[in-house]
Design a protein around this motif. Structure first.
Motif, PDB file in Angstrom:
ATOM      1  N   TYR A 159       0.866  -1.189   0.000  1.00 36.78           N
ATOM      2  CA  TYR A 159       0.000   0.000   0.000  1.00 36.78           C
ATOM      3  C   TYR A 159       0.899   1.235   0.000  1.00 36.78           C
ATOM      4  N   HIS A 160       0.365   2.344  -0.517  1.00 36.90           N
ATOM      5  CA  HIS A 160       1.131   3.582  -0.416  1.00 36.90           C
ATOM      6  C   HIS A 160       1.070   4.062   1.037  1.00 36.90           C
ATOM      7  N   PRO A 161       2.226   4.301   1.687  1.00 37.53           N
ATOM      8  CA  PRO A 161       2.194   4.682   3.103  1.00 37.53           C
ATOM      9  C   PRO A 161       1.341   5.917   3.383  1.00 37.53           C
ATOM     10  N   ALA A 162       1.241   6.835   2.412  1.00 29.24           N
ATOM     11  CA  ALA A 162       0.416   8.029   2.632  1.00 29.24           C
ATOM     12  C   ALA A 162      -1.058   7.654   2.767  1.00 29.24           C
ATOM     13  N   SER A 163      -1.463   6.558   2.138  1.00 27.73           N
ATOM     14  CA  SER A 163      -2.882   6.172   2.161  1.00 27.73           C
ATOM     15  C   SER A 163      -3.257   5.427   3.438  1.00 27.73           C
ATOM     16  N   VAL A 164      -2.276   5.010   4.227  1.00 26.41           N
ATOM     17  CA  VAL A 164      -2.604   4.237   5.428  1.00 26.41           C
ATOM     18  C   VAL A 164      -2.574   5.081   6.714  1.00 26.41           C
ATOM     19  N   ILE A 165      -2.121   6.335   6.574  1.00 21.29           N
ATOM     20  CA  ILE A 165      -1.920   7.175   7.763  1.00 21.29           C
ATOM     21  C   ILE A 165      -3.166   7.282   8.645  1.00 21.29           C
ATOM     22  N   TYR A 166      -4.328   7.485   8.013  1.00 20.97           N
ATOM     23  CA  TYR A 166      -5.543   7.708   8.816  1.00 20.97           C
ATOM     24  C   TYR A 166      -6.386   6.444   8.975  1.00 20.97           C
ATOM     25  N   ASN A 167      -5.810   5.304   8.672  1.00 13.60           N
ATOM     26  CA  ASN A 167      -6.567   4.055   8.747  1.00 13.60           C
ATOM     27  C   ASN A 167      -5.750   3.012   9.512  1.00 13.60           C
ATOM     28  N   GLN A 168      -6.089   2.829  10.771  1.00 14.04           N
ATOM     29  CA  GLN A 168      -5.298   1.951  11.649  1.00 14.04           C
ATOM     30  C   GLN A 168      -5.221   0.526  11.129  1.00 14.04           C
ATOM     31  N   GLU A 169      -6.350   0.042  10.569  1.00 17.81           N
ATOM     32  CA  GLU A 169      -6.405  -1.339  10.071  1.00 17.81           C
ATOM     33  C   GLU A 169      -5.429  -1.520   8.896  1.00 17.81           C
ATOM     34  N   LEU A 170      -5.471  -0.551   7.973  1.00 14.43           N
ATOM     35  CA  LEU A 170      -4.570  -0.602   6.808  1.00 14.43           C
ATOM     36  C   LEU A 170      -3.120  -0.439   7.230  1.00 14.43           C
ATOM     37  N   LYS A 171      -2.910   0.396   8.217  1.00 17.17           N
ATOM     38  CA  LYS A 171      -1.549   0.632   8.715  1.00 17.17           C
ATOM     39  C   LYS A 171      -0.966  -0.689   9.232  1.00 17.17           C
ATOM     40  N   LYS A 172      -1.816  -1.430   9.947  1.00 16.49           N
ATOM     41  CA  LYS A 172      -1.394  -2.723  10.487  1.00 16.49           C
ATOM     42  C   LYS A 172      -1.020  -3.666   9.335  1.00 16.49           C
ATOM     43  N   THR A 173      -1.856  -3.698   8.311  1.00 17.29           N
ATOM     44  CA  THR A 173      -1.590  -4.539   7.138  1.00 17.29           C
ATOM     45  C   THR A 173      -0.281  -4.117   6.467  1.00 17.29           C
ATOM     46  N   TYR A 174      -0.094  -2.812   6.335  1.00 19.71           N
ATOM     47  CA  TYR A 174       1.127  -2.295   5.697  1.00 19.71           C
ATOM     48  C   TYR A 174       2.380  -2.767   6.446  1.00 19.71           C
ATOM     49  N   ILE A 175       2.326  -2.699   7.770  1.00 13.99           N
ATOM     50  CA  ILE A 175       3.485  -3.129   8.572  1.00 13.99           C
ATOM     51  C   ILE A 175       3.688  -4.651   8.454  1.00 13.99           C
ATOM     52  N   GLU A 176       2.572  -5.400   8.474  1.00 14.34           N
ATOM     53  CA  GLU A 176       2.683  -6.868   8.276  1.00 14.34           C
ATOM     54  C   GLU A 176       3.323  -7.174   6.925  1.00 14.34           C
ATOM     55  N   LEU A 178       5.345  -5.337   5.236  1.00 15.26           N
ATOM     56  CA  LEU A 178       6.772  -4.991   5.284  1.00 15.26           C
ATOM     57  C   LEU A 178       7.577  -6.144   5.898  1.00 15.26           C
ATOM     58  N   HIS A 179       7.016  -6.779   6.926  1.00 14.50           N
ATOM     59  CA  HIS A 179       7.697  -7.930   7.529  1.00 14.50           C
ATOM     60  C   HIS A 179       7.707  -9.125   6.577  1.00 14.50           C
ATOM     61  N   LYS A 180       6.631  -9.272   5.800  1.00 16.41           N
ATOM     62  CA  LYS A 180       6.611 -10.342   4.781  1.00 16.41           C
ATOM     63  C   LYS A 180       7.711 -10.087   3.748  1.00 16.41           C
ATOM     64  N   LEU A 181       7.861  -8.833   3.367  1.00 15.07           N
ATOM     65  CA  LEU A 181       8.908  -8.477   2.400  1.00 15.07           C
ATOM     66  C   LEU A 181      10.289  -8.792   2.971  1.00 15.07           C
ATOM     67  N   LYS A 182      10.463  -8.476   4.227  1.00 14.22           N
ATOM     68  CA  LYS A 182      11.744  -8.736   4.880  1.00 14.22           C
ATOM     69  C   LYS A 182      12.055 -10.248   4.852  1.00 14.22           C
ATOM     70  N   ASP A 183      11.050 -11.067   5.219  1.00 11.90           N
ATOM     71  CA  ASP A 183      11.228 -12.526   5.214  1.00 11.90           C
ATOM     72  C   ASP A 183      11.497 -13.036   3.802  1.00 11.90           C
ATOM     73  N   PHE A 184      10.777 -12.491   2.843  1.00 10.46           N
ATOM     74  CA  PHE A 184      10.940 -12.922   1.449  1.00 10.46           C
ATOM     75  C   PHE A 184      12.361 -12.645   0.953  1.00 10.46           C
ATOM     76  N   ILE A 185      12.857 -11.471   1.263  1.00  9.96           N
ATOM     77  CA  ILE A 185      14.209 -11.097   0.856  1.00  9.96           C
ATOM     78  C   ILE A 185      15.228 -12.044   1.484  1.00  9.96           C
ATOM     79  N   LYS A 186      14.999 -12.386   2.734  1.00 11.82           N
ATOM     80  CA  LYS A 186      15.914 -13.273   3.459  1.00 11.82           C
ATOM     81  C   LYS A 186      15.876 -14.700   2.890  1.00 11.82           C
ATOM     82  N   GLU A 187      14.660 -15.215   2.711  1.00  8.58           N
ATOM     83  CA  GLU A 187      14.499 -16.587   2.206  1.00  8.58           C
ATOM     84  C   GLU A 187      15.128 -16.776   0.841  1.00  8.58           C
ATOM     85  N   HIS A 188      15.021 -15.744   0.009  1.00 10.38           N
ATOM     86  CA  HIS A 188      15.512 -15.864  -1.382  1.00 10.38           C
ATOM     87  C   HIS A 188      16.880 -15.215  -1.575  1.00 10.38           C
TER      88      HIS A 188
END
Ligand code: URA
Length: 191
Positions: A159-176, A178-188
């Motif tokens: 998601y675009h980080p600017a679009s999640v600022i006022y939406n706590q649920e989306l913000k949570k998804t965005y952070i999750e 980011l962690h998926k991306l981190k794991d993906f980069i590590k695994e591969h």
């Protein structure tokens, strides 16, 4: 070699544009390229992508991934600031880039990626996802947080980080995501 090519692209883009541009910046040999939508007022003022509020979002992104700004290449689909003028106040405000702007400047974004040959391209929001994937029907709501193998690299839509600022649920998804991306980069072993 890549650096020269990127510099020449930037010159070409500047010549083609009647308005001030913000071109991509960072490591020309980066394994990760981050593609935003378009610069805002602060970016145009400083001539650099992701500064101001967007820069704070970027710091959070880098911190979670354990990267520094210099380790990656940062750019936008559109290199000018798309704006509208408020009739009452006369002030400029950002707007979504139109089709012409996306086509005109999207060519440069494609060339930046072709030049750098990264392992992963992180797109932020719908405009970026659609332009990188060349699919107007792609939607971030369905595709966020899942890598897509594409033309020799992976696209990782966020998601675009600017679009999640006022939406706590989306913000949570965005952070999750980011962690998926981190794991993906590590695994591969991408970085
Ligand atoms: N600043 C940028 O440079 N890009 C965005 O997409 C948003 C803010």
């Amino acid at each position: 070699m890549k650096k020269e090519r990127l510099e020449s692209l930037e010159r070409q883009c500047r010549e083609e544009s009647a308005e001030p541009i913000v071109f991509g910046e960072g490591d020309g040999d980066a394994k990760l390229v981050l593609v935003g939508e378009a610069p805002g007022a602060k970016e145009i003022e400083l001539g650099r992508p992701f500064v101001g509020q967007a820069g704070k979002n970027l710091d959070e992104f880098l911190e979670i991934l354990g990267l520094k700004r210099e380790d990656i290449y940062i750019t936008n689909v559109v290199k000018i600031r798309p704006y509208k003028i408020n009739e009452k106040t006369g002030r400029k405000s950002n707007r979504t880039p139109n089709k012409n702007e996306i086509e005109k400047y999207g060519k440069y974004m494609e060339e930046e990626i072709r030049t750098i040959q990264p392992k992963v391209v992180v797109t932020l929001g719908n405009v970026s996802l659609r332009a990188v994937l060349k699919d107007q029907k792609a939607t971030i709501g369905k595709m966020h947080g899942k890598p897509i193998a594409y033309e020799g690299y992976y696209i990782f839509p966020l998601y675009h980080p600017a679009s999640v600022i006022y939406n706590q649920e989306l913000k949570k998804t965005y952070i999750e995501d980011l962690h998926k991306l981190k794991d993906f980069i590590k695994e591969h072993y991408l970085l």
